[in-house]
Enzyme design. Structure first.
Site, PDB file in Angstrom:
ATOM      1  N   LYS A  76       1.015  -1.201   0.038  1.00  0.00           N
ATOM      2  CA  LYS A  76      -0.171  -0.294   0.159  1.00  0.00           C
ATOM      3  C   LYS A  76       0.788   1.329   0.198  1.00  0.00           C
ATOM      4  O   LYS A  76       2.020   1.376   0.804  1.00  0.00           O
ATOM      5  CB  LYS A  76      -1.200  -0.033   1.681  1.00  0.00           C
ATOM      6  CG  LYS A  76      -1.768   1.177   0.682  1.00  0.00           C
ATOM      7  CD  LYS A  76      -2.988   0.959   2.733  1.00  0.00           C
ATOM      8  CE  LYS A  76      -3.842   2.229   2.868  1.00  0.00           C
ATOM      9  NZ  LYS A  76      -4.987   1.817   3.478  1.00  0.00           N
ATOM     10  N   SER A 153     -10.019   2.179   2.046  1.00  0.00           N
ATOM     11  CA  SER A 153      -8.869   3.222   1.578  1.00  0.00           C
ATOM     12  C   SER A 153      -8.008   2.139   0.606  1.00  0.00           C
ATOM     13  O   SER A 153      -7.717   2.266  -0.269  1.00  0.00           O
ATOM     14  CB  SER A 153      -8.394   3.218   1.949  1.00  0.00           C
ATOM     15  OG  SER A 153      -6.938   3.164   3.213  1.00  0.00           O
ATOM     16  N   SER A 177     -10.532  -0.433   6.302  1.00  0.00           N
ATOM     17  CA  SER A 177      -9.228  -0.278   5.607  1.00  0.00           C
ATOM     18  C   SER A 177      -9.114  -1.078   5.107  1.00  0.00           C
ATOM     19  O   SER A 177      -8.869  -1.044   3.439  1.00  0.00           O
ATOM     20  CB  SER A 177      -8.766   1.251   5.132  1.00  0.00           C
ATOM     21  OG  SER A 177      -9.603   2.211   4.736  1.00  0.00           O
TER      22      SER A 177
HETATM   23  N1  GLN Z   1     -13.625   4.386   5.290  1.00  0.00           N
HETATM   24  C1  GLN Z   1     -13.161   5.334   6.457  1.00  0.00           C
HETATM   25  C2  GLN Z   1     -12.475   6.578   6.019  1.00  0.00           C
HETATM   26  O1  GLN Z   1     -12.707   7.083   5.156  1.00  0.00           O
HETATM   27  C3  GLN Z   1     -11.858   4.154   7.058  1.00  0.00           C
HETATM   28  C4  GLN Z   1     -11.088   4.176   6.115  1.00  0.00           C
HETATM   29  C5  GLN Z   1      -9.482   3.707   6.635  1.00  0.00           C
HETATM   30  O2  GLN Z   1      -9.903   2.513   7.298  1.00  0.00           O
HETATM   31  N2  GLN Z   1      -8.637   3.848   6.302  1.00  0.00           N
HETATM   32  O3  GLN Z   1     -11.854   6.495   7.344  1.00  0.00           O
END
Ligand code: GLN
Length: 488
Positions: A76, A153, A177
């Site tokens: 990532k 994400s 995410s």
């Molecule tokens: N969808 C969540 C957010 O927008 C989680 C993002 C994440 O886990 N990095 O914050």
């Protein structure tokens, strides 16, 4: 070769049936062929991959093969990689080349993995569809022509593994995410206990929630990846002293008269989910019962408030973490009339809309007039949720719940910010509580898209979480490969 799981590939590598160079070339060819369509890599590292692979074959020939030697993985693009551009999918860091290696990526280097490239994501990991990426959204390889989201994400990670452009990938999970992208691409996504994998060198979003972990094709693969990624790190102040080791396939925890109490969260029963999710969830519960598990209802009274608490705490921490991007030492810099004007102009140009929204929300909830009513309240809710998980685990060993309400949605779905936030309903509570949670495929919906369910455990009970996930994986026996893999 593309159909080998990480576990199988390592066996074949160790038996000298394939070489790391062959395996890597196979992945690089596919990246060449499909990479642009899927947009799952921000930066590809083919030369580095071939060097890694050759070194891996040499180690194996010398009898010095490491745990994951020769495994071609995607990283990532939130993990800093020395000499390799690390962007966090932000214009702000479009040209940022770190001089140091994150602990997690270093551990994966030490385990012998081959780096294929840096996987796409939401900008600074803020989002759910990977649409906030400065480099455009990655595509879900399932029903590719429909241009569905691969989740977020860690959407580049899920897209690359699901499409056979990496054998496994790293992700980070601040509010879902790892689990959400894995669930809607038919993969396994393991969010370990907070603190098990070091955050050092991983670009910060919300430090008290950020959790690195693997996205893989199988649960055994996740256990292998996590073994390499986990471990105490003195450079991360919240790093746990507990480690995680699993060298062999995971042992069954059900069958042969073994006792296991599995909790179902009462409060989630009222949440609207797709009929497919409901049906598959019930099917998997029936499987677990038939294997001898006892199903009990548990209550996490404030779990539906987790979303509100998360969307106060995460932006608050983000606003503080992202204050460092001021255009001075690195990142985008737009000259202004004085230093403050340079700050302003650089930040205005470097950050995308969602990141700005989070910083504005975060700054607002931390302001003196809002602190008590927003931030402190959210912190209290967080404490209550963590306590409720502890009490629930007095009545059961592990908990299961859906990973999402439904299947992957089209990337061009027109959702408001609040509608996006609401998609995290099933995942954020586990981050607030810091408990391990693994999303595992539970079957295909009527529309032939994958769905996942989560196994949640006590803090540091990561092993049992994976063990139960493996039972679900076996029972569901999903063919977790979209057609792009089959060459159809
Ligand atoms: N969808 C969540 C957010 O927008 C989680 C993002 C994440 O886990 N990095 O914050």
């Amino acid at each position: 070769m593309i159909n080998l799981t990480l576990t199988e590939a390592l066996q074949k590598l160790n038996n000298r049936e394939i070489s790391a160079v062959e395996l890597t070339r196979c992945y690089l060819d596919r990246i060449e062929k499909y990479g642009a369509d899927l947009n799952c890599y921000i930066t590809k590292t083919p030369e580095r991959a071939m060097m890694d692979a050759a070194a891996s074959d040499a180690r194996r020939a010398a009898g010095e093969a490491k745990a994951l030697d020769g495994a071609p993985i995607a990283m990532k693009d939130l993990f800093c990689t020395r000499t390799i551009r690390t962007t966090a999918a932000s214009r702000m860091l479009e040209n940022f080349v770190p001089e140091y290696e994150s602990t997690v990526s270093q551990k994966l280097i030490d385990a012998g993995t081959v780096l294929l490239g840096k996987a796409n994501l939401d900008e600074y990991a803020m989002g759910t569809f990977s649409k906030t990426s400065f480099f455009g959204a990655p595509i879900n390889p399932w029903q590719m022509e429909r241009k569905l989201t691969a989740g977020g994400s860690s959407g580049g990670s899920s897209s690359s593994v699901a499409s056979g452009l990496a054998i496994a990938a790293t992700g980070t999970d601040t509010g879902g995410s790892i689990r959400f992208p894995a669930a809607i691409t038919g993969l396994v996504g393991m969010k370990p206990t907070y603190g098990l994998c070091s955050r050092w060198g991983c670009i910060a979003f919300a430090s008290s929630l950020d959790t690195p972990g693997p996205i893989t094709r199988t649960v055994d693969d996740a256990a292998l990846m996590l073994s390499a990624m986990a471990g105490h790190d003195p450079k991360d102040s919240t790093s746990a002293t507990n480690g995680f080791t699993c060298n062999a396939p995971l042992e069954p925890i059900l069958g042969n008269g073994k006792k296991l109490r599995i909790g179902i969260i009462k409060e989630f029963a009222d949440v609207e989910i797709s009929t497919d999710m409901k049906t598959l969830f019930e099917k998997r519960i029936a499987d677990l019962k038939s294997m001898g598990a006892e199903i009990v209802e548990v209550s996490i009274p404030n779990i539906l408030d987790a979303l509100a608490a998360y969307y106060i705490i995460a932006p608050a921490e983000a606003s503080s973490n992202l204050a460092r991007y001021d255009g001075m030492r690195y990142g985008v810099r737009v000259e202004g009339s004085d230093i403050y004007d340079t700050f302003k102009k650089s930040r205005a140009a470097g950050f995308g809309d969602e990141v700005k929204r989070r910083m504005i929300i975060g700054t607002a909830v931390l302001s003196s007039e809002s602190y008590d009513v927003y931030f402190m309240q959210a912190a209290r809710v967080r404490r209550m949720i963590a306590d409720s998980f502890n009490s629930a685990f007095e009545q059961c060993d592990l908990i299961i719940c859906p990973s999402s309400a439904g299947t992957a949605m089209p990337l061009d779905s027109d959702l408001s910010p609040l509608e996006y936030y609401a998609l995290d309903l099933f995942t954020v509570a586990m981050n607030l509580a810091g408990v391990p949670a693994c999303s595992v495929p539970c079957g295909l919906a009527q529309n032939n898209l994958p769905l996942g369910i989560q196994v949640v455990g006590r803090r540091f009970d990561d092993m049992r979480v994976l063990q139960l996930a493996k039972h679900i994986e076996t029972a569901a026996s999903v063919d977790n490969r979209p057609t792009i893999i089959m060459g159809k």
